[in-house]
Design a protein around this motif. Structure first.
Motif, PDB file in Angstrom:
ATOM      1  N   GLN A  29      12.610  12.458  11.592  1.00 49.08           N
ATOM      2  CA  GLN A  29      12.146  11.908   9.537  1.00 49.08           C
ATOM      3  C   GLN A  29      10.916  11.138   9.639  1.00 49.08           C
ATOM      4  O   GLN A  29      10.206  10.435  10.746  1.00 49.08           O
ATOM      5  CB  GLN A  29      12.740  10.617   9.036  1.00 49.08           C
ATOM      6  N   ASP A  30       9.167  11.571   9.364  1.00 48.59           N
ATOM      7  CA  ASP A  30       8.507  11.191   9.178  1.00 48.59           C
ATOM      8  C   ASP A  30       8.494   9.973   8.046  1.00 48.59           C
ATOM      9  O   ASP A  30       7.910  10.385   7.054  1.00 48.59           O
ATOM     10  CB  ASP A  30       7.730  12.487   8.797  1.00 48.59           C
ATOM     11  N   GLN A  48       0.728  -1.356  -0.039  1.00 50.23           N
ATOM     12  CA  GLN A  48       0.454  -0.244   0.060  1.00 50.23           C
ATOM     13  C   GLN A  48       1.035   1.090   0.071  1.00 50.23           C
ATOM     14  O   GLN A  48       0.080   2.186  -0.468  1.00 50.23           O
ATOM     15  CB  GLN A  48      -0.704   0.401   1.601  1.00 50.23           C
ATOM     16  N   THR A  49       2.440   1.414   0.098  1.00 48.89           N
ATOM     17  CA  THR A  49       3.051   2.139   0.527  1.00 48.89           C
ATOM     18  C   THR A  49       3.381   2.894  -1.029  1.00 48.89           C
ATOM     19  O   THR A  49       4.363   2.009  -1.809  1.00 48.89           O
ATOM     20  CB  THR A  49       4.311   1.903   1.228  1.00 48.89           C
ATOM     21  N   GLN A  50       3.255   3.576  -1.314  1.00 45.20           N
ATOM     22  CA  GLN A  50       2.935   4.703  -3.020  1.00 45.20           C
ATOM     23  C   GLN A  50       3.560   6.652  -2.647  1.00 45.20           C
ATOM     24  O   GLN A  50       2.997   6.766  -1.228  1.00 45.20           O
ATOM     25  CB  GLN A  50       2.051   4.557  -3.029  1.00 45.20           C
ATOM     26  N   ASN A  51       4.910   6.769  -3.857  1.00 49.32           N
ATOM     27  CA  ASN A  51       5.006   7.901  -2.872  1.00 49.32           C
ATOM     28  C   ASN A  51       5.855   8.325  -1.355  1.00 49.32           C
ATOM     29  O   ASN A  51       4.662   9.185  -1.011  1.00 49.32           O
ATOM     30  CB  ASN A  51       4.501   9.011  -3.562  1.00 49.32           C
ATOM     31  N   ALA A  52       6.059   7.341  -1.014  1.00 49.82           N
ATOM     32  CA  ALA A  52       6.532   8.052   0.682  1.00 49.82           C
ATOM     33  C   ALA A  52       7.786   8.154   0.864  1.00 49.82           C
ATOM     34  O   ALA A  52       8.420   7.508   0.281  1.00 49.82           O
ATOM     35  CB  ALA A  52       5.130   6.677   1.244  1.00 49.82           C
ATOM     36  N   LYS A  53       7.788   8.261   2.492  1.00 49.96           N
ATOM     37  CA  LYS A  53       9.528   7.589   2.862  1.00 49.96           C
ATOM     38  C   LYS A  53       9.530   6.563   3.746  1.00 49.96           C
ATOM     39  O   LYS A  53       9.132   6.073   4.532  1.00 49.96           O
ATOM     40  CB  LYS A  53       9.640   9.454   3.866  1.00 49.96           C
ATOM     41  N   CYS A  54      10.413   5.733   3.648  1.00 50.33           N
ATOM     42  CA  CYS A  54      10.193   4.186   3.742  1.00 50.33           C
ATOM     43  C   CYS A  54      12.296   4.795   4.662  1.00 50.33           C
ATOM     44  O   CYS A  54      12.756   5.174   4.242  1.00 50.33           O
ATOM     45  CB  CYS A  54      10.055   3.617   2.558  1.00 50.33           C
TER      46      CYS A  54
END
Length: 310
Positions: free
Chosen positions: A243-244, A167-173
Protein backbone atom coordinates in the motif's frame (compact mmCIF):
# COMPACT_ATOMS: atom_id res chain seq x y z
CA UNK A 1 23.51 22.80 12.33
CA UNK A 2 19.95 23.99 11.75
CA UNK A 3 18.90 26.07 14.77
CA UNK A 4 15.25 26.01 13.78
CA UNK A 5 14.59 22.29 14.06
CA UNK A 6 12.61 22.64 17.29
CA UNK A 7 9.55 24.75 18.02
CA UNK A 8 7.40 25.23 21.11
CA UNK A 9 3.84 23.90 20.89
CA UNK A 10 2.66 26.76 23.14
CA UNK A 11 4.15 29.53 20.97
CA UNK A 12 1.51 32.15 20.20
CA UNK A 13 -1.04 30.57 22.53
CA UNK A 14 -2.80 32.03 25.57
CA UNK A 15 0.08 30.65 27.66
CA UNK A 16 2.93 32.34 25.78
CA UNK A 17 5.27 33.76 26.99
CA UNK A 18 5.68 31.27 29.84
CA UNK A 19 8.03 30.60 32.77
CA UNK A 20 10.86 29.82 30.34
CA UNK A 21 10.79 33.40 29.04
CA UNK A 22 11.44 34.73 32.53
CA UNK A 23 14.47 32.48 32.96
CA UNK A 24 15.77 33.20 29.43
CA UNK A 25 15.22 29.60 28.33
CA UNK A 26 12.49 30.16 25.72
CA UNK A 27 12.32 27.34 23.18
CA UNK A 28 11.43 29.61 20.23
CA UNK A 29 12.51 33.23 20.86
CA UNK A 30 16.23 33.93 20.42
CA UNK A 31 16.06 37.18 22.45
CA UNK A 32 14.54 35.24 25.35
CA UNK A 33 17.43 32.78 25.10
CA UNK A 34 19.86 35.61 25.86
CA UNK A 35 20.91 36.37 22.27
CA UNK A 36 21.30 39.97 21.11
CA UNK A 37 19.81 39.33 17.67
CA UNK A 38 16.61 37.78 16.33
CA UNK A 39 16.82 34.53 14.35
CA UNK A 40 13.77 32.73 15.69
CA UNK A 41 12.05 32.08 12.33
CA UNK A 42 8.71 32.33 14.20
CA UNK A 43 5.89 33.56 11.94
CA UNK A 44 3.33 34.34 14.64
CA UNK A 45 2.96 37.28 17.03
CA UNK A 46 6.42 38.25 18.31
CA UNK A 47 7.02 36.43 21.59
CA UNK A 48 9.58 38.99 22.76
CA UNK A 49 7.14 41.84 22.10
CA UNK A 50 4.46 39.96 24.04
CA UNK A 51 6.90 39.48 26.92
CA UNK A 52 7.69 43.23 27.02
CA UNK A 53 3.96 44.05 26.80
CA UNK A 54 3.34 41.85 29.85
CA UNK A 55 5.89 43.91 31.81
CA UNK A 56 8.77 41.45 31.29
CA UNK A 57 6.66 38.72 32.81
CA UNK A 58 4.95 35.53 31.70
CA UNK A 59 1.26 35.29 30.98
CA UNK A 60 -0.99 33.63 33.53
CA UNK A 61 -0.22 29.89 33.63
CA UNK A 62 -2.68 27.03 33.46
CA UNK A 63 -4.47 26.38 36.74
CA UNK A 64 -6.20 23.39 38.31
CA UNK A 65 -9.99 23.23 38.34
CA UNK A 66 -12.56 20.67 39.43
CA UNK A 67 -14.31 18.71 36.68
CA UNK A 68 -17.55 16.85 37.30
CA UNK A 69 -17.42 13.15 36.49
CA UNK A 70 -20.49 12.57 34.32
CA UNK A 71 -19.74 8.89 33.78
CA UNK A 72 -17.25 6.42 35.18
CA UNK A 73 -17.00 3.26 33.06
CA UNK A 74 -14.84 0.45 34.40
CA UNK A 75 -13.69 -1.79 31.57
CA UNK A 76 -11.51 -4.05 33.71
CA UNK A 77 -9.52 -4.02 36.92
CA UNK A 78 -6.97 -1.83 35.16
CA UNK A 79 -8.87 0.37 32.68
CA UNK A 80 -11.39 3.11 33.57
CA UNK A 81 -12.97 5.55 31.11
CA UNK A 82 -14.00 8.88 32.64
CA UNK A 83 -16.40 11.33 30.99
CA UNK A 84 -15.77 14.82 32.38
CA UNK A 85 -17.79 18.02 32.17
CA UNK A 86 -15.53 20.95 31.24
CA UNK A 87 -15.93 24.57 30.12
CA UNK A 88 -16.89 25.00 26.46
CA UNK A 89 -13.61 26.71 25.51
CA UNK A 90 -11.64 23.92 27.17
CA UNK A 91 -13.47 21.21 25.20
CA UNK A 92 -12.65 23.06 21.98
CA UNK A 93 -9.00 23.51 22.93
CA UNK A 94 -8.42 19.80 23.54
CA UNK A 95 -10.30 18.60 20.48
CA UNK A 96 -7.10 18.16 18.47
CA UNK A 97 -4.42 15.48 18.15
CA UNK A 98 -1.83 15.39 20.91
CA UNK A 99 -4.05 17.00 23.54
CA UNK A 100 -3.45 15.89 27.11
CA UNK A 101 -4.35 17.05 30.60
CA UNK A 102 -3.13 16.47 34.12
CA UNK A 103 -5.60 14.73 36.42
CA UNK A 104 -5.50 14.20 40.17
CA UNK A 105 -7.54 12.81 43.02
CA UNK A 106 -8.34 15.94 45.05
CA UNK A 107 -7.50 14.12 48.28
CA UNK A 108 -3.84 14.05 47.24
CA UNK A 109 -1.26 16.79 46.62
CA UNK A 110 0.23 17.95 43.32
CA UNK A 111 2.90 15.26 43.48
CA UNK A 112 0.09 12.98 42.25
CA UNK A 113 -0.61 14.87 39.00
CA UNK A 114 -0.93 12.40 36.12
CA UNK A 115 -0.56 13.32 32.42
CA UNK A 116 -3.38 11.65 30.47
CA UNK A 117 -4.20 11.87 26.77
CA UNK A 118 -7.60 13.22 25.82
CA UNK A 119 -9.37 10.46 23.93
CA UNK A 120 -12.51 12.25 22.78
CA UNK A 121 -13.98 15.75 23.04
CA UNK A 122 -17.64 16.63 22.49
CA UNK A 123 -17.70 20.39 21.88
CA UNK A 124 -21.50 20.53 21.77
CA UNK A 125 -22.05 18.91 25.17
CA UNK A 126 -18.76 20.22 26.63
CA UNK A 127 -17.60 16.74 27.58
CA UNK A 128 -14.21 15.08 27.29
CA UNK A 129 -13.30 11.42 27.74
CA UNK A 130 -10.07 9.96 29.05
CA UNK A 131 -8.95 6.35 29.51
CA UNK A 132 -6.88 5.69 32.63
CA UNK A 133 -4.81 2.55 33.01
CA UNK A 134 -4.27 1.71 36.69
CA UNK A 135 -0.60 0.90 36.81
CA UNK A 136 1.52 2.71 39.41
CA UNK A 137 1.42 4.78 42.59
CA UNK A 138 -0.29 7.80 41.02
CA UNK A 139 -2.94 6.03 38.97
CA UNK A 140 -3.94 3.82 41.91
CA UNK A 141 -5.26 6.97 43.64
CA UNK A 142 -7.74 7.45 40.77
CA UNK A 143 -9.59 4.24 41.62
CA UNK A 144 -11.49 5.94 44.45
CA UNK A 145 -12.49 9.06 42.46
CA UNK A 146 -16.26 9.19 42.02
CA UNK A 147 -17.83 12.67 41.65
CA UNK A 148 -15.12 15.15 40.68
CA UNK A 149 -11.43 15.19 39.87
CA UNK A 150 -8.90 17.98 39.63
CA UNK A 151 -7.64 18.65 36.12
CA UNK A 152 -5.15 21.06 34.59
CA UNK A 153 -4.69 21.95 30.95
CA UNK A 154 -4.93 22.21 28.05
CA UNK A 155 -1.61 20.74 26.85
CA UNK A 156 -0.94 19.71 23.26
CA UNK A 157 2.35 17.86 22.89
CA UNK A 158 1.18 14.30 23.44
CA UNK A 159 1.95 13.46 19.81
CA UNK A 160 5.22 14.15 17.99
CA UNK A 161 5.20 15.02 14.29
CA UNK A 162 2.10 17.23 14.29
CA UNK A 163 3.37 19.18 11.26
CA UNK A 164 3.13 16.01 9.14
CA UNK A 165 -0.32 15.26 10.54
CA UNK A 166 -1.78 18.69 9.87
CA UNK A 167 -0.47 18.77 6.30
CA UNK A 168 -2.06 15.44 5.36
CA UNK A 169 -5.25 15.70 3.30
CA UNK A 170 -6.96 13.43 0.76
CA UNK A 171 -4.31 10.81 1.44
CA UNK A 172 -3.96 7.21 2.56
CA UNK A 173 -2.81 6.66 6.14
CA UNK A 174 -1.94 3.70 8.34
CA UNK A 175 -2.49 3.79 12.10
CA UNK A 176 -0.54 1.25 14.16
CA UNK A 177 -1.51 1.21 17.81
CA UNK A 178 -1.31 -1.01 20.86
CA UNK A 179 -2.95 -1.16 24.29
CA UNK A 180 -3.79 2.10 26.08
CA UNK A 181 -2.04 4.06 23.30
CA UNK A 182 -5.31 3.66 21.43
CA UNK A 183 -6.55 6.64 23.48
CA UNK A 184 -4.39 9.31 21.78
CA UNK A 185 -4.90 7.47 18.48
CA UNK A 186 -8.62 8.27 18.59
CA UNK A 187 -8.11 12.04 18.22
CA UNK A 188 -5.49 11.41 15.52
CA UNK A 189 -7.84 9.20 13.51
CA UNK A 190 -10.81 11.56 13.80
CA UNK A 191 -8.62 14.50 12.76
CA UNK A 192 -7.42 12.61 9.68
CA UNK A 193 -10.99 11.65 8.81
CA UNK A 194 -12.09 15.30 8.94
CA UNK A 195 -9.42 16.02 6.33
CA UNK A 196 -10.80 13.39 3.96
CA UNK A 197 -8.07 10.82 4.48
CA UNK A 198 -8.54 7.06 4.00
CA UNK A 199 -7.37 5.13 7.06
CA UNK A 200 -6.29 1.56 7.71
CA UNK A 201 -5.78 0.50 11.32
CA UNK A 202 -3.48 -2.23 12.60
CA UNK A 203 -4.56 -2.85 16.19
CA UNK A 204 -2.90 -4.78 18.96
CA UNK A 205 -5.23 -4.58 21.96
CA UNK A 206 -2.38 -5.56 24.26
CA UNK A 207 -3.00 -5.52 28.01
CA UNK A 208 -5.93 -3.12 27.54
CA UNK A 209 -7.88 -5.98 25.93
CA UNK A 210 -10.36 -3.46 24.49
CA UNK A 211 -11.03 -1.91 21.08
CA UNK A 212 -11.26 1.86 21.62
CA UNK A 213 -10.91 2.55 17.89
CA UNK A 214 -14.08 0.74 16.90
CA UNK A 215 -16.06 2.47 19.65
CA UNK A 216 -14.90 6.04 19.09
CA UNK A 217 -13.94 6.17 15.39
CA UNK A 218 -15.86 5.52 12.20
CA UNK A 219 -13.18 3.33 10.64
CA UNK A 220 -13.98 0.11 8.78
CA UNK A 221 -10.53 -1.21 7.92
CA UNK A 222 -9.33 -2.52 11.28
CA UNK A 223 -7.06 -5.57 11.45
CA UNK A 224 -6.07 -7.06 14.77
CA UNK A 225 -2.77 -8.75 15.51
CA UNK A 226 0.00 -9.13 18.09
CA UNK A 227 2.81 -6.75 17.17
CA UNK A 228 5.22 -8.56 19.50
CA UNK A 229 4.94 -11.72 17.41
CA UNK A 230 6.47 -12.44 14.01
CA UNK A 231 3.03 -12.69 12.35
CA UNK A 232 2.17 -9.15 13.45
CA UNK A 233 5.43 -7.75 12.07
CA UNK A 234 4.92 -9.66 8.83
CA UNK A 235 1.40 -8.24 8.47
CA UNK A 236 2.69 -4.70 8.95
CA UNK A 237 5.53 -5.34 6.50
CA UNK A 238 3.05 -6.61 3.91
CA UNK A 239 0.78 -3.57 4.29
CA UNK A 240 3.67 -1.14 3.89
CA UNK A 241 5.03 -3.07 0.88
CA UNK A 242 1.69 -3.29 -0.93
CA UNK A 243 0.00 0.00 0.00
CA UNK A 244 1.21 3.50 -0.81
CA UNK A 245 0.70 5.17 2.55
CA UNK A 246 1.38 8.90 2.78
CA UNK A 247 1.47 8.94 6.58
CA UNK A 248 1.94 6.44 9.40
CA UNK A 249 0.97 6.86 13.05
CA UNK A 250 2.70 4.79 15.72
CA UNK A 251 0.72 4.66 18.96
CA UNK A 252 2.97 2.27 20.85
CA UNK A 253 5.64 2.15 23.54
CA UNK A 254 9.17 3.36 22.80
CA UNK A 255 10.35 -0.24 22.90
CA UNK A 256 7.86 -1.32 20.25
CA UNK A 257 8.53 1.77 18.13
CA UNK A 258 12.23 0.83 18.05
CA UNK A 259 11.39 -2.82 17.33
CA UNK A 260 9.26 -1.81 14.35
CA UNK A 261 11.92 0.55 12.99
CA UNK A 262 14.57 -2.14 13.35
CA UNK A 263 12.38 -4.75 11.66
CA UNK A 264 10.91 -2.72 8.79
CA UNK A 265 13.44 -0.74 6.78
CA UNK A 266 10.84 1.23 4.80
CA UNK A 267 9.58 2.92 7.96
CA UNK A 268 12.64 5.17 7.88
CA UNK A 269 11.50 6.61 4.54
CA UNK A 270 7.92 7.33 5.62
CA UNK A 271 6.32 10.36 7.27
CA UNK A 272 5.74 9.03 10.76
CA UNK A 273 3.77 10.58 13.63
CA UNK A 274 4.11 8.95 17.04
CA UNK A 275 2.98 9.16 20.62
CA UNK A 276 5.16 11.15 22.99
CA UNK A 277 6.14 8.54 25.57
CA UNK A 278 8.66 10.62 27.51
CA UNK A 279 8.39 11.13 31.27
CA UNK A 280 6.12 14.17 31.53
CA UNK A 281 5.85 15.63 35.02
CA UNK A 282 5.14 19.39 35.01
CA UNK A 283 4.11 20.02 31.38
CA UNK A 284 5.73 23.47 31.48
CA UNK A 285 9.31 22.63 30.50
CA UNK A 286 10.62 23.37 33.98
CA UNK A 287 11.32 20.15 35.87
CA UNK A 288 13.42 18.49 33.17
CA UNK A 289 11.97 15.01 33.58
CA UNK A 290 10.95 14.87 29.90
CA UNK A 291 14.29 16.15 28.58
CA UNK A 292 16.08 14.26 25.83
CA UNK A 293 19.09 15.31 23.73
CA UNK A 294 19.15 15.49 19.94
CA UNK A 295 22.05 14.35 17.78
CA UNK A 296 23.78 17.70 18.36
CA UNK A 297 23.55 17.38 22.13
CA UNK A 298 20.86 20.05 22.42
CA UNK A 299 18.50 19.38 25.36
CA UNK A 300 14.86 19.11 24.24
CA UNK A 301 11.94 19.63 26.62
CA UNK A 302 9.56 17.16 25.00
CA UNK A 303 6.49 18.20 27.01
CA UNK A 304 6.42 21.39 24.89
CA UNK A 305 8.66 20.87 21.86
CA UNK A 306 7.86 19.75 18.32
CA UNK A 307 10.35 18.77 15.64
CA UNK A 308 10.11 21.02 12.58
CA UNK A 309 11.73 19.43 9.51
CA UNK A 310 13.92 21.96 7.74
Amino acid sequence: MNNHRWQCIDAGSDYCPCYLAETMDCITCSHLKGKEFCDCDWRGVCIYQAFIFEGNRKKDPRVDFDAEIVERKKLSDKIIIFTLKVPHSFARQVNQPGSYIFIRNKDFGQYFDIPISVMHADCQKDLIQIAVEIHGVKTKTIRSVEKTMSIRGPYWNGVLGLAYLKQTQNAKCLVITRGIAQAPAVLVINYLLRNNNAIDVLLDQGSADYDFIEEFCKVKNIEKCNLYEAQGIELLQKKIDTQDYDLLFLGTSDYLQKKLYDSIEKLKDKKVVMTNNNEICCGEGICGSCTIHDINGVPIRTCKTQFIKG
